[in-house]
Design an enzyme around this catalytic site. Structure first.
Site, PDB file in Angstrom:
ATOM      1  N   LYS A  73      40.008  28.582  39.277  1.00  0.00           N
ATOM      2  CA  LYS A  73      40.316  29.975  38.954  1.00  0.00           C
ATOM      3  C   LYS A  73      41.613  30.338  39.650  1.00  0.00           C
ATOM      4  O   LYS A  73      41.736  30.200  40.867  1.00  0.00           O
ATOM      5  CB  LYS A  73      39.200  30.876  39.471  1.00  0.00           C
ATOM      6  CG  LYS A  73      39.482  32.365  39.369  1.00  0.00           C
ATOM      7  CD  LYS A  73      38.421  33.149  40.135  1.00  0.00           C
ATOM      8  CE  LYS A  73      38.509  34.639  39.888  1.00  0.00           C
ATOM      9  NZ  LYS A  73      39.668  35.282  40.484  1.00  0.00           N
TER      10      LYS A  73
ATOM     11  N   TYR B 238      43.008  30.452  46.179  1.00  0.00           N
ATOM     12  CA  TYR B 238      43.811  31.607  46.556  1.00  0.00           C
ATOM     13  C   TYR B 238      44.765  31.278  47.700  1.00  0.00           C
ATOM     14  O   TYR B 238      44.333  31.103  48.841  1.00  0.00           O
ATOM     15  CB  TYR B 238      42.894  32.744  47.010  1.00  0.00           C
ATOM     16  CG  TYR B 238      42.153  33.465  45.913  1.00  0.00           C
ATOM     17  CD1 TYR B 238      42.403  33.221  44.573  1.00  0.00           C
ATOM     18  CD2 TYR B 238      41.187  34.421  46.228  1.00  0.00           C
ATOM     19  CE1 TYR B 238      41.721  33.900  43.574  1.00  0.00           C
ATOM     20  CE2 TYR B 238      40.500  35.107  45.235  1.00  0.00           C
ATOM     21  CZ  TYR B 238      40.765  34.837  43.912  1.00  0.00           C
ATOM     22  OH  TYR B 238      40.088  35.517  42.932  1.00  0.00           O
TER      23      TYR B 238
END
Lengths: 306, 306, 306, 306, 306
Positions: free
Chosen positions: E204, E170
């Protein structure tokens, strides 16, 4: 200004433990151009700058490109982080020496207080069959306290396992910028000495840049010195003492500069070069072509056999 | 003001463990001028200031210069960081005692919150055959909490291995500057006591400087004292109690000052000197000449046999 | 306001492990005034304030002064840092109990975020034959998180080795100053409870000072309380619960105050005093004279046998 | 708004290791009101607020007061820090379960960046015969990174030793205050979930407060919800999932509120209450009287047997 | 712009240790849609956002909802924190693979200097029978130094135990926001490479968002690129190299977008999806319906078998 050395340059390898000597000799004599030179291929730009460095040559985005290039062109070693070493090195194990880079960071936040923490260990390097580890030291950063302490641990592990230590010695931080900047002769010269004092077996340095305006801010006598780039590089190599020195290239430049820098570092008593973008931002054939020229230049200008 | 000692100065060596005693006796009696004196050669300026200190005598840039000088001139010991100890000490092992300096830093960032983290361990010193370790303590720095905790670990290891501990006791930090400055009598006197309280076997101190304007900012009674430099040094040596004291020289000065300082520290009950730039910024013959004079002065003025 | 205790004060020693009990009984009954009292001599001012505290009595600069004084005058124990314990205690080992102070700092930087890190360990205390360790806790400092965590480790080691723990419980920090100050009844009372809750066997507290202007800033009900100093000390001793309490003196004051404070703490159920400058800033004979009076006062006012 | 649970509430004890189950069953069934309820007496206010909380009932300053009260009134457990556990619990060992509180802090500095470091360990709890440990988590504090990491270690030790973990889940910090405050439904609801997600066996929560002005600052949908306190508590208990929930009381209030809160938490599926000042700031007989009423209310309103 | 890969995509599984391969194959082939795809259900929103995410579907507040859904709908794995894994996973052990999320934090304080410390260990994952661990890396946060060092430890433990490592990559922090924002192509592309370089087995990533105004602030060449979302995702997958890529969904959106994103990631060579709120914020039957469509889309668009 004349710099005299009291003794002839002593062999670096003579002071190394058997493990370090065995591994470093492999890079210097068994792989790459040989004859005591180092031609290293770095592929840590993906973490240091992000994928943007790969756009000029889209094929380079696949790390397989650099690994195959290093193997086919006959490099002394490839230098990369743990992820690439784990997933791309296995196919080249035994055919291409590995320098596992132990720390790194993105360039997203500013580098005023630069510090690269380790993301892999010397033990990882041993496990992967690496022949050296790499460590980036930010000389002059306000966080040098954390940096030097961390390097102590890496160096101790290197001694424990007989693993050569390559230090990316990079001047950084606001105070450094106020004293002439990270690329000044003062900065690079300090970086060379610092890495040697901290126990580097090989020091990676940038080519110094001269900027009359900024150089005035360097401490004496640097602020008043008028030296040629060649002389500066010679002094920088001297500052690294019995550590080997490899010169890095930075962003992509033209062939003449690449080859001139190669010649300069070798004539100054350095041991080789570590060019990344200047090599793999070219397409395959162009890359092979410049590599051949670099290799020839390295071999033609050896001043010091380690 | 008269300072009386309730007892005659007790032997420092009497309170030391066998390992510390064996190693320290070697420096005090077997090497250097002998007779309980210490003549130490520091070569940590390459990390603390960078290569700029070597320009006045270019030969000094090659650490071999200092190592050979220390060995040939008969020093009690040479003090350096791990990199030099690893690469330059081997040729002198068994001929010249080594003090491995365990911490250090560049002077690039400001020293308002000075802290030198360790880059080598007491175990490194044992492995290299060193006879003592050196530690720089920044007395009064806002980061004294980290400094003292780190020193605790070094001291404990010294006790474990019977390794003498030499503390470079340097007042530093913004608060220190606001109380008369790092070189004031107050600062040096505090530094002497602090190092002794923290377990130093030998304390390295700078010669105090007197500046009527700045001294007013020192706490009482220092702000109103009118003492001669000789008296100040005598009191500073007293503050170090049963720790040995060596005086350092700072930047290069003239011969008279060097010798006067040597005499002053010895007459005050100190154990010796640690001059770096004042020695090796001279060329070979000049260096040998001043060393001979220092040595003679040391031996001529011994007040206290450790 | 009447404070009632639901039970008679229970023996502290009853809840101690054999090791702690053996060592603490030695201080309380075998050395010093005896009869369950504590007369402690602190000599940690050299690190906390620097040598300036020794100028009023120059002989006191030599730690031998305090050690000999403590031994000859019959103290319960002497409290000092590792350096003094290593170099000056050996001559008194077996004749004078030692409290090894484990942390400390200079007073050069401001104390807004005070934290004293450890410079010695409980294991050092065991090795030196000490009968207790001392720890300075800065109650209310913004760095209490680091302080309490560090104290946890010290306390655990004390339990491991059966070593009594003496806590110097000192309110500190900007927030504390804004709530009435470090010497207020509120501050000292909180400090007493805090030390006991953190596992202190003995708590060292300062005598509270009353200042109508500043006390208004203390939290309720302290901001509106009108109590005598004697009553405040009684409540503070209650706040320390089953921990023993010794009162400290601070800077040198007159004989009457010293003796009045001694009487007050003993009448309040405390266990003794720890006066430093008030004792050793006097010359030898004067020091012995006041010590005798303190000792007599301690023995004359025992309210609680531990 | 209707909240449905997909399954009937499963037994918490079913997922616990034998050690946790054995210890928690003791609190739930063998001591206190029994029948799966928890009536806990906290006495950590002496560290969290200082002695000021004891003035309304001076007898409460002696920790013996709370220990005796908890034992005689038949509490499920008493919760306190290491100092009290060491000195006051021994007389009640085997008669009253102990929850050893592992962290804590004074309220002297502001709580914008609240963090309570541990001052005792799970191993201390095992050694003292405790049946659970307590940990204060400051949900939403800017230092949650240090807090969660520390809690990880405590939780792991709890699993190692089979020790139940009670989390005091307290919303704190400037950002929390800007989103409706530490007592808002949003804050308490988040705290309940957070503690459960972090592995709490029992969660201690404050009763939520409703303030139309401040609640507007809570994130959606809390900023627009119009729920009764009973409904809010029911949802909070749901958020804690299979962790047991006990409600705390805060500062002293009237009997009706105490009993209403007790009824509310039990009807919401909670497991009990942890009232401190509301109990021990009363004198002995009054305290016993309200305790009997709390106990009766707990037993009368059990919705869920753990 | 055309991106060419020098080699056909090599099998990721080929470079994995036996333990990692065994566990990852289980997720890819034995559970979920199979055929080398990953359909993961995350339930870490309770810690990352608090209970507010559960209000749109109140049944989802009970973690049993997500566990039962993942098991009945045939997910490749469920991803959650230690608390849920301890209390809700036992009933599904052996029927549904578990990804234990090792770090996390609340979103209460601002994320300018985001760092998620670990609250569980790889050893916890082994003990619970998990088939992978999850780690959130905040790429570009000023605290990347702490983050990367922490990840090093997690990765090393993963190698020690043969545990696959899934990195939630992220982009975060003020500097990131100033260079186009956390969702820009530049940010996501950097995140993909970073995770791979740090040793992720599965990465991810969020779906990139295009915003002409903000994209101008990205470094070259991103600031001038004009690519379709599909092309961007394809390049991002390339940047992740031999790491598998799963795309996440973020806040709830409409069915078409969910399915379009699924198709895009698979066509780009990704391995699957990790949709949370887009699935469990629906009631049971609706959730099962969209899951079936996602599953069909995954299987219909496999480009690369791992």
């Amino acid at each position: 200004m004349e710099v005299k050395s009291i003794t002839e340059q002593k062999s670096l390898l003579a002071t190394l433990s058997p493990g370090k000597r065995a591994r470093l000799r492999r890079l210097l004599f068994d792989y790459g151009p040989g004859n005591g030179t180092l031609m290293l291929l770095p592929i840590d730009q993906g973490i240091e700058h992000g994928p943007r460095d790969f756009f000029p040559n889209p094929a380079s985005k696949d790390p397989e490109y650099q690994f195959r290039l290093a193997a086919e062109a006959g490099y002394s070693a490839i230098a990369c982080q743990i992820g690439l070493a784990t997933r791309y090195y296995p196919d080249y194990a035994g055919q291409l020496p590995l320098i596992l880079k132990l720390n790194g960071k993105t360039d997203i936040p500013p580098s005023d207080e630069a510090l690269s923490t380790t993301n892999a260990s010397v033990e990882d390097a041993v496990r992967l069959g690496a022949d050296a580890v790499g460590y980036t030291l930010y000389v002059g950063s306000p966080r040098q306290d954390a940096d030097l302490l961390q390097l102590k641990g890496v160096r101790a592990e290197c001694e424990r396992y007989g693993m050569p230590l390559v230090v990316w010695s990079y001047p950084r931080g606001a105070a450094m910028e106020a004293k002439g900047g990270r690329d000044s002769f003062y900065a690079i010269d300090y970086g060379a000495r610092m890495a040697m004092e901290m126990g580097a077996d090989v020091v990676k340095l940038n080519f110094p840049k001269f900027d009359p305006e900024k150089d005035k801010d360097s401490p004496a006598p640097y602020n008043e010195m008028d030296v040629t780039p060649e002389e500066a590089v010679r002094q920088i190599v001297e500052s690294a003492g019995r550590s080997l020195v490899v010169l890095s290239g930075g962003s992509k430049t033209d062939d003449e500069t690449v080859l001139a820098h190669t010649r300069t570092i070798m004539e100054a008593g350095g041991s080789g070069v570590i060019f990344g973008r200047n090599v793999w931002q070219r397409d395959w054939d162009e890359a092979l072509a410049i590599i051949e020229q670099i290799k020839a230049s390295l071999l033609a200008n050896v001043r010091r056999t380690p």
